[in-house]
Design an enzyme around this catalytic site. Sequence first.
Site, PDB file in Angstrom:
ATOM      1  N   VAL A  12      -6.363  -0.047   0.833  1.00 51.64           N
ATOM      2  CA  VAL A  12      -7.013  -0.368   2.112  1.00 51.64           C
ATOM      3  C   VAL A  12      -6.533   0.571   3.205  1.00 51.64           C
ATOM      4  CG1 VAL A  12      -7.475  -2.157   3.819  1.00 51.64           C
ATOM      5  CG2 VAL A  12      -7.254  -2.779   1.414  1.00 51.64           C
ATOM      6  N   THR A  31       4.519   6.596   5.680  1.00 55.76           N
ATOM      7  CA  THR A  31       4.453   6.300   4.256  1.00 55.76           C
ATOM      8  C   THR A  31       5.719   6.758   3.556  1.00 55.76           C
ATOM      9  OG1 THR A  31       3.181   6.677   2.230  1.00 55.76           O
ATOM     10  CG2 THR A  31       3.252   8.480   3.820  1.00 55.76           C
ATOM     11  N   ALA A  70       1.272  -1.831   5.584  1.00 57.78           N
ATOM     12  CA  ALA A  70       2.298  -1.760   4.549  1.00 57.78           C
ATOM     13  C   ALA A  70       2.837  -3.159   4.267  1.00 57.78           C
ATOM     14  CB  ALA A  70       3.433  -0.845   4.997  1.00 57.78           C
ATOM     15  N   ALA A  71       2.754  -3.583   3.009  1.00 62.37           N
ATOM     16  CA  ALA A  71       3.208  -4.922   2.638  1.00 62.37           C
ATOM     17  C   ALA A  71       3.215  -5.061   1.126  1.00 62.37           C
ATOM     18  CB  ALA A  71       2.293  -5.994   3.242  1.00 62.37           C
ATOM     19  N   TYR A 138       4.106 -15.250  -0.566  1.00 59.64           N
ATOM     20  CA  TYR A 138       3.281 -14.205   0.043  1.00 59.64           C
ATOM     21  C   TYR A 138       2.621 -14.723   1.308  1.00 59.64           C
ATOM     22  CZ  TYR A 138      -0.811 -11.205   0.761  1.00 59.64           C
ATOM     23  OH  TYR A 138      -1.771 -10.406   1.319  1.00 59.64           O
ATOM     24  N   LYS A 142       3.387 -13.594   5.320  1.00 58.03           N
ATOM     25  CA  LYS A 142       2.353 -13.033   6.187  1.00 58.03           C
ATOM     26  C   LYS A 142       2.130 -13.905   7.418  1.00 58.03           C
ATOM     27  CE  LYS A 142       0.329  -9.729   5.341  1.00 58.03           C
ATOM     28  NZ  LYS A 142       0.641  -8.313   5.683  1.00 58.03           N
ATOM     29  N   PHE A 166      -9.854 -11.557   2.877  1.00 63.63           N
ATOM     30  CA  PHE A 166     -10.091 -12.360   1.690  1.00 63.63           C
ATOM     31  C   PHE A 166      -9.960 -11.427   0.473  1.00 63.63           C
ATOM     32  CE2 PHE A 166     -10.901 -15.188   4.985  1.00 63.63           C
ATOM     33  CZ  PHE A 166     -10.976 -16.475   4.477  1.00 63.63           C
ATOM     34  N   LEU A 183      -9.752  -8.831 -10.077  1.00 63.57           N
ATOM     35  CA  LEU A 183     -10.931  -8.911 -10.932  1.00 63.57           C
ATOM     36  C   LEU A 183     -11.712  -7.610 -11.025  1.00 63.57           C
ATOM     37  CD1 LEU A 183     -12.898 -10.555 -12.665  1.00 63.57           C
ATOM     38  CD2 LEU A 183     -14.028 -11.285 -10.537  1.00 63.57           C
ATOM     39  N   ARG A 208     -15.371 -16.990  -4.776  1.00 63.85           N
ATOM     40  CA  ARG A 208     -14.546 -16.120  -3.950  1.00 63.85           C
ATOM     41  C   ARG A 208     -15.434 -15.317  -3.000  1.00 63.85           C
ATOM     42  NH1 ARG A 208     -11.506 -19.253  -5.565  1.00 63.85           N
ATOM     43  NH2 ARG A 208      -9.527 -18.970  -6.654  1.00 63.85           N
TER      44      ARG A 208
END
Length: 313
Positions: A12, A31, A70-71, A138, A142, A166, A183, A208
Site C-alpha cells: 500500500v 524505509t 509502516a506497521a 493487531y 492500531k 478493510f 485471499l 468481506r
Amino acid sequence: MKVMVTGASGFVGYAVAQALGASGHDVVALTRSERELPAEVRRADGDLRDARALAEIVGAEQPEAVCHLAALARVRDSRADPLGYWRTNVSGTLALLEAIAAQPEPGRFVAASTCAVYGEDVPQPITEAQVPMPTNPYGSTKLAADRAIADVAASGAIGAISLRAFNIAGGVGTHADPDTSRLIPKIVAVARGEAPELTVNGDGSVVRDYLHVLDMADAFVRALDACEPGTWKAYNVGSGNRSTIADVIAAAEEVIGRPLPVKHNPPADEPKVLLADPSLAEKELGWRPQRSDLRQIVRDAYNAVTSRDSAGE
C-alpha cells in the site's frame, strides 16, 4: 508539499507514495528496505524503532506532512508476537509523532489504520460511530496508535486523520501484494501454478469488503489536503460492496479463464460479515472508490505479478 511516507516500499505504501508524487508533492520514503520505490520518490534509510535516528532524519528532511503506513499487520502473527506488534505499531508511531511534533510548525499526519480496531461482533456495515473493541493484539495496537495520534493532534502539534482500511488488494504496475496468507494474492499464486490449491474455510459464504489499492492511495491524497491543525478524525475506507469468498473466486475464474482448484476446510471461528460504510469519507473527503470492481481488483493483482516476472524483478 514535502511529504514523508513511512512503509513506502510496502504494497500500500508504494501506491500511496506514487499517488502523492503524481499529485505534485515532494515525496521522501522512510524505509529500512532496499526494495524499489516509485521513480519520483527519494529514499531516507531509517527504522521507526530507532527513535534517535528517526528524529535526526525528520529534523534533516523537515517534512510538512507524514503519511504513516509502516506497521506489522497480520492478526495471527500478532497473537504469537504481541510484544513485537506493540513495539512496532505503538512505540514506532510514538517515536514518529515525537519527531514530527518537534518541528517548528504544525504538520499534517495521515495514518493507515484498520477495521480491526472495531472488533468482530458489531453491527454491519461498520460506521465510524461504532465503539472500538479490538479482539486481537493487531487491532489493539492500531487503536492505541490512533488514540496517540488524536491526543497529539489535540495539543495543536499536528492535524491528523486515520484511515481505517478493510481488505486492500489489486496491483499497481509491477507491484502486487506478496502476502499469500490473504485471499487474492493466494488466488494469484494458485492461478500461476505457484501453489497447488486454494483453501477455503467453510462454504465461502463469509462477506468481506475489497478495495483497490489505488483507491486507498487516492484516499491518502485527499486526507492529506483535509488535515487541519489541532484536529483528528477517523474515516472508514472500503468499497461498501458485499463480496463473499465464493464471489471472489468466481470473479478470478472469469478473469483467468479457467476453474481454480479449491479445497474446503471446516468453517473457521471468524466474523460472518465485515463491511465498511464509507459514506463519511465520501461526504467529507470527496472520496469515492473508482477501481474496486472485483474483476478489476483480481485482474490488476494478476497482471502486476505477471508484469513483475516479465520484467525480471
